[in-house]
Enzyme design. Structure first.
Site, mmCIF file in Angstrom:
data_model
loop_
_atom_site.group_PDB
_atom_site.id
_atom_site.type_symbol
_atom_site.label_atom_id
_atom_site.label_comp_id
_atom_site.label_asym_id
_atom_site.label_seq_id
_atom_site.Cartn_x
_atom_site.Cartn_y
_atom_site.Cartn_z
ATOM 1 N N ARG A 110 -6.562 4.747 1.046
ATOM 2 C CA ARG A 110 -6.438 3.126 0.791
ATOM 3 C C ARG A 110 -6.937 2.280 2.250
ATOM 4 O O ARG A 110 -6.655 2.637 3.112
ATOM 5 C CB ARG A 110 -5.237 2.671 0.620
ATOM 6 C CG ARG A 110 -4.841 1.082 0.519
ATOM 7 C CD ARG A 110 -3.624 0.461 0.092
ATOM 8 N NE ARG A 110 -3.307 0.550 -1.283
ATOM 9 C CZ ARG A 110 -2.665 -0.323 -1.967
ATOM 10 N NH1 ARG A 110 -1.831 -1.054 -1.383
ATOM 11 N NH2 ARG A 110 -2.502 -0.004 -3.266
ATOM 12 N N HIS A 137 -9.848 -0.850 -7.436
ATOM 13 C CA HIS A 137 -8.710 -0.086 -7.485
ATOM 14 C C HIS A 137 -8.522 0.577 -8.757
ATOM 15 O O HIS A 137 -7.592 0.252 -9.637
ATOM 16 C CB HIS A 137 -7.486 -1.286 -7.463
ATOM 17 C CG HIS A 137 -6.276 -0.818 -6.961
ATOM 18 N ND1 HIS A 137 -5.914 0.259 -6.693
ATOM 19 C CD2 HIS A 137 -5.120 -1.686 -6.965
ATOM 20 C CE1 HIS A 137 -4.610 0.374 -6.485
ATOM 21 N NE2 HIS A 137 -4.048 -0.673 -6.674
ATOM 22 N N GLN A 140 -4.950 1.907 -10.427
ATOM 23 C CA GLN A 140 -4.350 0.604 -10.997
ATOM 24 C C GLN A 140 -4.738 0.497 -12.566
ATOM 25 O O GLN A 140 -3.783 0.407 -13.412
ATOM 26 C CB GLN A 140 -4.542 -0.542 -10.324
ATOM 27 C CG GLN A 140 -3.658 -1.811 -10.698
ATOM 28 C CD GLN A 140 -2.260 -1.482 -10.566
ATOM 29 O OE1 GLN A 140 -1.931 -1.194 -9.487
ATOM 30 N NE2 GLN A 140 -1.580 -1.814 -11.533
ATOM 31 N N ASP A 233 -3.280 -11.616 -10.523
ATOM 32 C CA ASP A 233 -3.074 -10.919 -9.463
ATOM 33 C C ASP A 233 -3.165 -12.073 -7.973
ATOM 34 O O ASP A 233 -2.948 -13.212 -8.483
ATOM 35 C CB ASP A 233 -4.318 -10.072 -8.784
ATOM 36 C CG ASP A 233 -4.243 -9.190 -7.793
ATOM 37 O OD1 ASP A 233 -3.088 -8.922 -7.067
ATOM 38 O OD2 ASP A 233 -5.284 -8.616 -7.301
ATOM 39 N N CYS A 274 -0.649 -6.337 -11.185
ATOM 40 C CA CYS A 274 -0.580 -5.090 -10.655
ATOM 41 C C CYS A 274 0.653 -5.110 -9.565
ATOM 42 O O CYS A 274 1.044 -3.971 -9.213
ATOM 43 C CB CYS A 274 -1.929 -4.875 -9.798
ATOM 44 S SG CYS A 274 -2.305 -6.280 -8.883
ATOM 45 N N ARG A 319 2.114 3.740 -12.740
ATOM 46 C CA ARG A 319 1.200 3.939 -11.551
ATOM 47 C C ARG A 319 1.356 5.530 -11.392
ATOM 48 O O ARG A 319 0.698 6.236 -11.094
ATOM 49 C CB ARG A 319 1.462 3.109 -10.449
ATOM 50 C CG ARG A 319 1.130 1.724 -10.753
ATOM 51 C CD ARG A 319 -0.315 1.286 -11.038
ATOM 52 N NE ARG A 319 -0.923 1.993 -9.809
ATOM 53 C CZ ARG A 319 -1.159 1.736 -8.515
ATOM 54 N NH1 ARG A 319 -0.646 0.829 -7.890
ATOM 55 N NH2 ARG A 319 -2.242 2.413 -7.833
HETATM 56 N N1 NVA Z 1 -5.941 -7.665 -4.947
HETATM 57 C C1 NVA Z 1 -4.859 -7.146 -4.467
HETATM 58 C C2 NVA Z 1 -4.219 -5.761 -5.103
HETATM 59 C C3 NVA Z 1 -3.016 -5.370 -4.468
HETATM 60 C C4 NVA Z 1 -2.495 -3.987 -5.271
HETATM 61 C C5 NVA Z 1 -5.262 -6.736 -2.905
HETATM 62 O O1 NVA Z 1 -6.092 -6.039 -2.720
HETATM 63 O O2 NVA Z 1 -4.276 -6.923 -2.025
HETATM 64 N N1 CP Z 2 -0.264 -2.422 -7.276
HETATM 65 C C1 CP Z 2 -0.441 -1.647 -6.063
HETATM 66 O O1 CP Z 2 -1.432 -0.975 -5.753
HETATM 67 O O2 CP Z 2 0.816 -1.677 -5.313
HETATM 68 P P1 CP Z 2 0.957 -1.571 -3.817
HETATM 69 O O3 CP Z 2 -0.304 -2.235 -3.094
HETATM 70 O O4 CP Z 2 2.440 -1.650 -3.557
HETATM 71 O O5 CP Z 2 0.500 0.034 -3.651
#
Ligand code: NVA
Ligand code: CP
Length: 333
Positions: A110, A137, A140, A233, A274, A319
């Site tokens: 990540r 992502h 997700q 989101d 998400c 998830r």
């Molecule tokens: N768009 C958000 C998704 C978090 C799961 C981010 O990248 O922070």
């Molecule tokens: N939805 C999601 O990816 O959550 P986290 O950022 O907590 O992993």
């Protein structure tokens, strides 16, 4: 198992790399693993497998889903935070990839640049899974689609409407997934936050094969009409916190509130996010963290988040089942 669904050794970096049948297979495997977990049956499909979990950005769901998902099937996850390893600092990402690939059987990443996960995938020699980059992502989407399937019994023909930052990793990944699996996907976002034209074009080409439609609009009233699933989101993703003020100005009319739910004209609409979500987030002194920007609520009101329409915690649980399926399919026995 049908050879068409043999995903052993494959990376999971973007849904664009997988066929409709392969994605549906991952969803079916997720359902099976979910049933198995609910029945209390311990698995061994990742037995003896060491799994590296690299996190440049923070995470609750993804980290826990990979950790618990791996352990449930006998795997051994190891968390590697951004300050724990040399990734791209004292050595190149490609060198880290080659080292980790000699020790681990699978790697989750990540982080920021999508290119980093591609380099890991290219050089490690073991399956690499994208746990979120600035661009995509994909794990997700499997959790989201499993939740939609559980609610409506199908995915094809479902009207999935995403409201908010239409150019972030979620908007992009929902578009690729919808284009592959035949959902009618609408992005409702101000023009300044519309997705990359090339990606829209690529998804529209895929949509021709799957029967999906891809619609991009800036109209928050017309755009949500007929939605079966309304998705939002955060307004500024991880790494974009400096843009909060500008985003609030742009996205205020795109807040998911009860009026927007009514504007769908669909009493059976479900709300998805998400997570994490700003709907009641407080700082240490009890102040809502967005109050400093002069607004009471952000991307979703507390009323919608806690309403009968909301499926966000089913989605969060899914998830784990779906991430487990990705690990089992690409690495397990
Ligand atoms: N768009 C958000 C998704 C978090 C799961 C981010 O990248 O922070
Ligand atoms: N939805 C999601 O990816 O959550 P986290 O950022 O907590 O992993």
């Amino acid at each position: 198992m049908n050879m068409a669904f043999n995903l052993k050794g494959r990376n999971f970096l973007s849904l664009l790399d997988f066929s409709r049948k392969e994605i549906n297979y991952l969803l079916k495997l997720s359902e099976d693993l979910k049933d198995k977990k609910r029945a209390g049956i311990k698995g061994d499909r990742l037995e003896g497998k060491n799994i590296a979990l690299i996190f440049e950005k923070s995470s609750t769901r993804t980290r826990c889903a990979f950790t618990v998902g791996a352990r449930d099937e006998g795997g051994m996850p190891e968390f590697l935070g951004k300050d724990d390893i040399q990734l791209g600092k004292k050595e190149t990402v490609a060198d880290t990839a080659r080292v980790l690939g000699r020790m681990f059987d699978g790697i989750q990443f990540r982080g920021f640049d999508h290119e980093t996960v591609e380099i890991l995938g290219e050089h490690s020699g073991v399956p690499v899974w994208n746990g979120l980059t600035d661009k995509y992502h994909p794990t997700q989407i499997l959790g989201d689609f499993l939740t939609i399937k559980e609610n409506f019994g199908c995915l094809e023909g479902i009207n999935l409407t995403y409201v908010g930052d239409g150019r972030n990793n979620m908007a992009n990944s929902l578009m690729t997934g919808s284009a592959k699996l035949g959902l009618n996907y609408t992005i409702v976002a101000p023009k300044k936050l519309h997705p990359d034209e090339d990606l829209v074009e690529e998804c529209r080409e895929l949509a021709e094969e799957s029967g999906a439609t891809i619609t991009i609009t800036d109209d928050p009233v017309e755009g949500v009409k007929g939605a079966d699933a309304l998705y939002t989101d955060v307004w500024a993703s991880m790494g974009e916190e400096g843009d909060f003020e500008e985003r609030i100005k742009l996205l205020k009319p795109y807040q998911v509130n009860m009026e927007m739910i009514e504007n769908t004209g669909n009493e059976d609409v479900i709300f998805l996010h998400c997570l994490p979500a700003y709907h009641n987030t407080e700082t240490e002194n009890g102040q809502k963290i967005y109050e400093e920007y002069g607004i009471k609520e952000m991307e979703v009101t507390d009323e919608v988040f806690e309403s009968k329409y909301s499926r966000v915690f089913d989605e969060a649980e899914n998830r784990m089942h779906t991430i487990k399926a990705v690990m089992v399919a690409t690495l397990g026995k």
